[in-house]
Write a protein that holds these residues in place. Structure first.
Motif, PDB file in Angstrom:
ATOM      1  N   GLN A 144     -19.363 -43.017  -6.121  1.00 41.82           N
ATOM      2  CA  GLN A 144     -18.648 -42.360  -7.222  1.00 41.82           C
ATOM      3  C   GLN A 144     -19.307 -41.038  -7.622  1.00 41.82           C
ATOM      4  O   GLN A 144     -18.634 -40.024  -7.735  1.00 41.82           O
ATOM      5  N   ALA A 145     -20.605 -41.065  -7.841  1.00 40.94           N
ATOM      6  CA  ALA A 145     -21.339 -39.857  -8.233  1.00 40.94           C
ATOM      7  C   ALA A 145     -22.725 -39.895  -7.586  1.00 40.94           C
ATOM      8  O   ALA A 145     -23.737 -40.024  -8.280  1.00 40.94           O
ATOM      9  N   ASP A 183     -26.413 -43.801  -6.532  1.00 41.68           N
ATOM     10  CA  ASP A 183     -25.068 -43.582  -7.054  1.00 41.68           C
ATOM     11  C   ASP A 183     -25.018 -44.055  -8.505  1.00 41.68           C
ATOM     12  O   ASP A 183     -25.918 -44.765  -8.976  1.00 41.68           O
ATOM     13  N   LYS A 184     -23.980 -43.657  -9.210  1.00 36.25           N
ATOM     14  CA  LYS A 184     -23.754 -44.183 -10.559  1.00 36.25           C
ATOM     15  C   LYS A 184     -22.260 -44.242 -10.824  1.00 36.25           C
ATOM     16  O   LYS A 184     -21.461 -43.488 -10.255  1.00 36.25           O
ATOM     17  N   ASP A 185     -21.885 -45.176 -11.699  1.00 37.54           N
ATOM     18  CA  ASP A 185     -20.497 -45.312 -12.128  1.00 37.54           C
ATOM     19  C   ASP A 185     -20.489 -45.833 -13.558  1.00 37.54           C
ATOM     20  O   ASP A 185     -21.530 -45.799 -14.246  1.00 37.54           O
ATOM     21  N   ALA A 186     -19.365 -46.332 -14.016  1.00 41.32           N
ATOM     22  CA  ALA A 186     -19.253 -46.790 -15.404  1.00 41.32           C
ATOM     23  C   ALA A 186     -20.145 -47.979 -15.694  1.00 41.32           C
ATOM     24  O   ALA A 186     -20.479 -48.251 -16.864  1.00 41.32           O
ATOM     25  N   ASP A 187     -20.567 -48.693 -14.669  1.00 40.14           N
ATOM     26  CA  ASP A 187     -21.406 -49.874 -14.871  1.00 40.14           C
ATOM     27  C   ASP A 187     -22.901 -49.579 -14.833  1.00 40.14           C
ATOM     28  O   ASP A 187     -23.705 -50.455 -15.137  1.00 40.14           O
ATOM     29  N   THR A 227     -26.392 -47.276 -12.853  1.00 39.84           N
ATOM     30  CA  THR A 227     -26.892 -46.632 -11.642  1.00 39.84           C
ATOM     31  C   THR A 227     -27.222 -47.691 -10.590  1.00 39.84           C
ATOM     32  O   THR A 227     -27.579 -48.820 -10.909  1.00 39.84           O
ATOM     33  N   GLN A 275     -28.088 -44.217 -16.945  1.00 39.74           N
ATOM     34  CA  GLN A 275     -26.692 -44.024 -16.589  1.00 39.74           C
ATOM     35  C   GLN A 275     -26.152 -42.676 -17.044  1.00 39.74           C
ATOM     36  O   GLN A 275     -25.262 -42.097 -16.403  1.00 39.74           O
TER      37      GLN A 275
END
Length: 447
Positions: A280-281, A296-300, A302, A323
């Motif tokens: 995602q990022a 990576d990191k997302d809404a949940d 890293t 995060q």
């Protein structure tokens, strides 16, 4: 006895043919057998190439404000085990006529081919490297390095700028005592993510064969002759943001405008295949041996995407990074994965010895290393260097010491080709080398 020599001896036996063995023939057989034994020993010897870096091919680093991208030498490559004393053996050059992109995951047999390639990279003496300085050319007086990649303790390449932002390449085979200017891609150099485009490069990586290399940072260029000539590779869709080499393959992290994808090319084939990573990022990529890792990191929160089978399958594990900030920068050695997390104004250090499944906090000294002016270079599972302006911190799991590095500005990378030999590059283009594991650092004059 060499198998061919044995068969010829049997074929020339007098009791079988009624002939006397031809002495000249046997002399030639002896000589050929000796050469084959020598080659086998060299191949068996070549695997100790395990560079302590996550990227020198080999280690590779890029001078951007976001921190170092470390690449491990091919065969130890980024990642696991003790640092390599020698550079990796020759890998088959990628065939330009066979190159292209495929979206399928790894085919059956890929892992077997990579294991065979690694088997040809067994420990021992350093295999013969191509003579990148066969035609000495002076380095431009305004050359300023932004990235470094190494295939052994003494051989490395520098991507830099000249005439403003025009890309230039320099190489050394004597640890930096002398350099030669080489051809480079006809691109501008991007010094930050905001400058990356389809026509720029920002970094360079070489495989352990010392011949196959890539310049990337938006565009993707490849050389198969140690940097003498380059051609653009348009087969991977999107902007190539990270690229690392290890275990007989090259891996590229690509931003295609609508998402992020990870691609792999076997060095002996050159065909790019998309792998099963849906980042995602993402922030960083590290490769070492069979380990491939992407932060990576997302809404949940890293995490790290980790593969221990050359990218055939991946698992995700949580990481201790914040995060709300970036997903963290990696530095890999044989048997360990180091992680640098931003905390706002400072950084924290963590190490994993189980491919990212769990992390141990590592004290990084006081005051905290600044998030925007520090670089992490791992030496092994228990030791690393954190470079900050004016000094290098020798980080251990139990203690920390500091070594002054006069003239060091904002570090862009720190990394090691062996447990003792390492380099620091800053954003101003100053390069420093240590031959004693970071106890002392000396400036390198790129002329």
């Amino acid at each position: 006895m060499d198998p061919l020599e044995h068969r010829l001896r049997e074929g020339l036996r007098g009791d079988r043919w009624g002939l006397s063995p031809d002495v000249d023939v046997l002399d030639r057989v002896h000589a050929g057998a000796a050469r084959r034994r020598k080659r086998r020993k060299a191949v068996m010897a070549a695997g100790a190439v395990t560079a302590v870096i996550a990227a020198f091919g080999g280690i590779g680093y890029v001078a951007t404000g976001g921190g170092p991208t470390i690449m491990v030498a091919d065969g130890a490559s980024s990642g696991a085990g003790a640092p390599a004393e020698k550079s990796a053996p020759d890998a088959t050059d990628m065939d330009s006529d066979d190159r292209g992109a495929e979206s399928a995951p790894g085919r059956d047999g890929d892992s077997d081919r990579r294991r065979e390639e690694r088997a040809d990279q067994s420990p021992g003496s350093e295999p013969e490297q191509p003579n990148v300085l066969s035609e000495i050319a002076p380095v431009p007086g305004d050359f300023s390095p932004v990235s470094i990649t190494a295939t052994g303790p003494e051989t490395y390449w520098l991507l830099g700028t000249t005439d403003g932002d025009r890309a230039a390449l320099a190489a050394t085979q004597d640890g930096g005592s002398t350099f030669s200017s080489l051809a480079s891609p006809p691109s501008a150099v991007a010094r930050g993510d905001n400058e990356v485009s389809a026509s720029t490069v920002s970094d360079v990586r070489f495989a352990g064969d010392g011949r196959t290399g890539w310049a990337y940072g938006g565009a993707l260029w490849v050389t198969r002759d140690a940097g003498r000539t380059w051609e653009q590779d348009r087969s991977v869709p999107g902007l190539v943001k990270r690229l690392e080499v290890g275990g007989g393959s090259a891996y590229a992290l690509v931003d295609n405008g609508s998402g992020w994808t990870l691609w792999r090319a076997l060095l002996g084939e050159g065909t790019w295949q998309q792998l099963g990573v849906e980042a995602q990022a993402p922030e960083d990529l590290a490769v070492t041996g069979q380990l491939v890792a992407v932060t990576d990191k997302d809404a949940d929160g890293t995490s790290v995407w980790a593969s221990t089978d050359d990218g055939t399958t991946f698992e995700t594990h949580p990481t201790p990074c914040h995060q709300d900030l970036d997903a963290g920068r990696l530095s890999a050695t044989i048997g360990s994965l180091w992680l640098r997390c931003a905390t706002g104004t400072g950084t924290t250090l963590h190490v994993s010895t189980d491919s990212g499944a769990s992390w141990t906090d590592v004290p990084a000294g006081e005051p905290a290393a600044p998030a925007t002016a520090s670089a992490l270079g791992a030496r092994d599972a228990g030791r690393a260097i954190v470079a900050v302006p004016g000094e290098a911190r020798n980080i251990g799991t139990d203690d920390t010491s500091t070594t002054p590095v006069p003239g060091l500005g904002r570090p862009a990378f720190a990394g090691f080709t062996t447990e003792e030999i390492g380099y620091i590059l800053d954003l101003e283009g100053h390069l420093f080398r240590t031959d004693d594991g970071g106890a002392r650092w000396s400036p390198v004059s790129i002329r």
